[in-house]
Scaffold this motif. Sequence first.
Motif, mmCIF file in Angstrom:
data_model
loop_
_atom_site.group_PDB
_atom_site.id
_atom_site.type_symbol
_atom_site.label_atom_id
_atom_site.label_comp_id
_atom_site.label_asym_id
_atom_site.label_seq_id
_atom_site.Cartn_x
_atom_site.Cartn_y
_atom_site.Cartn_z
ATOM 1 N N ARG A 199 -53.703 88.180 -5.446
ATOM 2 C CA ARG A 199 -54.704 88.547 -6.460
ATOM 3 C C ARG A 199 -54.067 89.355 -7.595
ATOM 4 N N VAL A 200 -52.913 89.963 -7.318
ATOM 5 C CA VAL A 200 -52.245 90.839 -8.297
ATOM 6 C C VAL A 200 -50.738 90.564 -8.283
ATOM 7 N N ASP A 201 -50.023 91.163 -9.239
ATOM 8 C CA ASP A 201 -48.561 91.062 -9.264
ATOM 9 C C ASP A 201 -47.964 91.750 -8.039
ATOM 10 N N GLY A 202 -46.789 91.288 -7.626
ATOM 11 C CA GLY A 202 -46.101 91.906 -6.500
ATOM 12 C C GLY A 202 -45.855 93.388 -6.715
ATOM 13 N N SER A 203 -45.547 93.775 -7.948
ATOM 14 C CA SER A 203 -45.259 95.181 -8.246
ATOM 15 C C SER A 203 -46.504 96.067 -8.137
ATOM 16 N N ASP A 204 -47.687 95.437 -8.052
ATOM 17 C CA ASP A 204 -48.949 96.183 -7.985
ATOM 18 C C ASP A 204 -49.602 96.101 -6.598
ATOM 19 N N MET A 205 -48.859 95.610 -5.594
ATOM 20 C CA MET A 205 -49.473 95.394 -4.276
ATOM 21 C C MET A 205 -49.515 96.632 -3.395
ATOM 22 N N VAL A 206 -48.532 97.484 -3.493
ATOM 23 C CA VAL A 206 -48.503 98.671 -2.646
ATOM 24 C C VAL A 206 -49.416 99.724 -3.263
ATOM 25 N N GLY A 207 -50.272 100.317 -2.434
ATOM 26 C CA GLY A 207 -51.176 101.336 -2.961
ATOM 27 C C GLY A 207 -52.165 101.804 -1.911
ATOM 28 N N ASP A 208 -53.226 102.474 -2.365
ATOM 29 C CA ASP A 208 -54.158 103.113 -1.451
ATOM 30 C C ASP A 208 -55.411 102.312 -1.145
ATOM 31 N N GLU A 209 -55.844 101.431 -2.046
ATOM 32 C CA GLU A 209 -57.087 100.721 -1.767
ATOM 33 C C GLU A 209 -57.137 99.389 -2.500
ATOM 34 N N GLY A 210 -57.961 98.497 -1.960
ATOM 35 C CA GLY A 210 -58.199 97.220 -2.617
ATOM 36 C C GLY A 210 -57.598 96.038 -1.879
ATOM 37 N N LYS A 211 -58.264 94.898 -2.026
ATOM 38 C CA LYS A 211 -57.803 93.637 -1.455
ATOM 39 C C LYS A 211 -56.840 93.001 -2.446
ATOM 40 N N VAL A 212 -55.648 92.615 -1.987
ATOM 41 C CA VAL A 212 -54.646 92.071 -2.910
ATOM 42 C C VAL A 212 -54.162 90.666 -2.564
ATOM 43 N N VAL A 213 -54.435 90.205 -1.338
ATOM 44 C CA VAL A 213 -54.055 88.841 -0.959
ATOM 45 C C VAL A 213 -55.198 88.217 -0.158
ATOM 46 N N ASP A 214 -55.630 87.027 -0.581
ATOM 47 C CA ASP A 214 -56.640 86.269 0.162
ATOM 48 C C ASP A 214 -55.933 85.407 1.196
ATOM 49 N N SER A 215 -56.322 85.531 2.448
ATOM 50 C CA SER A 215 -55.703 84.759 3.528
ATOM 51 C C SER A 215 -56.170 83.309 3.489
ATOM 52 N N LEU A 216 -55.213 82.377 3.618
ATOM 53 C CA LEU A 216 -55.522 80.943 3.622
ATOM 54 C C LEU A 216 -55.182 80.275 4.956
ATOM 55 N N HIS A 217 -54.178 80.799 5.644
ATOM 56 C CA HIS A 217 -53.692 80.187 6.889
ATOM 57 C C HIS A 217 -52.984 81.283 7.679
ATOM 58 N N HIS A 218 -53.231 81.329 8.994
ATOM 59 C CA HIS A 218 -52.642 82.403 9.796
ATOM 60 C C HIS A 218 -52.304 81.909 11.200
ATOM 61 N N VAL A 219 -51.514 82.695 11.919
ATOM 62 C CA VAL A 219 -51.164 82.349 13.290
ATOM 63 C C VAL A 219 -52.450 82.151 14.084
ATOM 64 N N GLY A 220 -52.482 81.123 14.902
ATOM 65 C CA GLY A 220 -53.628 80.886 15.767
ATOM 66 C C GLY A 220 -54.739 80.042 15.150
ATOM 67 N N ASP A 221 -54.696 79.748 13.841
ATOM 68 C CA ASP A 221 -55.753 78.899 13.272
ATOM 69 C C ASP A 221 -55.480 77.429 13.604
ATOM 70 N N GLU A 222 -56.395 76.552 13.172
ATOM 71 C CA GLU A 222 -56.273 75.124 13.505
ATOM 72 C C GLU A 222 -54.964 74.517 13.000
ATOM 73 N N LEU A 223 -54.576 74.885 11.803
ATOM 74 C CA LEU A 223 -53.327 74.360 11.240
ATOM 75 C C LEU A 223 -52.130 74.846 12.042
ATOM 76 N N TYR A 224 -52.141 76.109 12.424
ATOM 77 C CA TYR A 224 -51.039 76.652 13.223
ATOM 78 C C TYR A 224 -50.948 75.956 14.577
ATOM 79 N N GLU A 225 -52.098 75.676 15.167
ATOM 80 C CA GLU A 225 -52.135 75.059 16.506
ATOM 81 C C GLU A 225 -51.841 73.561 16.482
#
Length: 159
Positions: A130-156
């Motif tokens: 959602r933001v530049d890499g240089s703006d990802m570390v901080g105290d609050e806010g969502k910065v990456v929307d998850s699309l695929h993760h371990v254990g999901d249908e695609l992973y399995e």
Amino acid sequence: MQVKSRHHLRSDAVSSLEEMLEDQLGVVPEGDAYERVEFEDTDWEVILIDGEPQVAYFDEEPFLTVRGANAYDPDRRLVTVDAGAVSFVSDGADVMRPGITEATDDISPDDLVVIAEESHGKVLAVGRARVDGSDMVGDEGKVVDSLHHVGDELYEFTG
């Protein structure tokens, strides 16, 4: 997931895919057989490299799957999370600033990124920044929307 179609990629399509992944992530997949798999009941499209689901299309953009990222160890478009974020990210949660320990500077908003845990470097998820890499570390806010993760249908999915 029910397979709708499956076919081998032509050599020019393989070359194009390899060039795109090298540009994005600094990795060059190596395989003898590249197959594109489409599914009946989902929008996922997957590229099997030697039978392993290592690339998927996210909004028609090819990118490494969690398995692919763990096989090739990318050093670009990389977001690293602390131990406290691991269980959330592994369950498909979006990534929040407080859980991020570092992010590469080559990340721009809307880029696909790999999300890895800091202690062993294992990739847990793929998301959209959602933001530049240089703006990802901080105290609050969502910065990456998850699309695929371990254990999901695609992973399995196994080719």
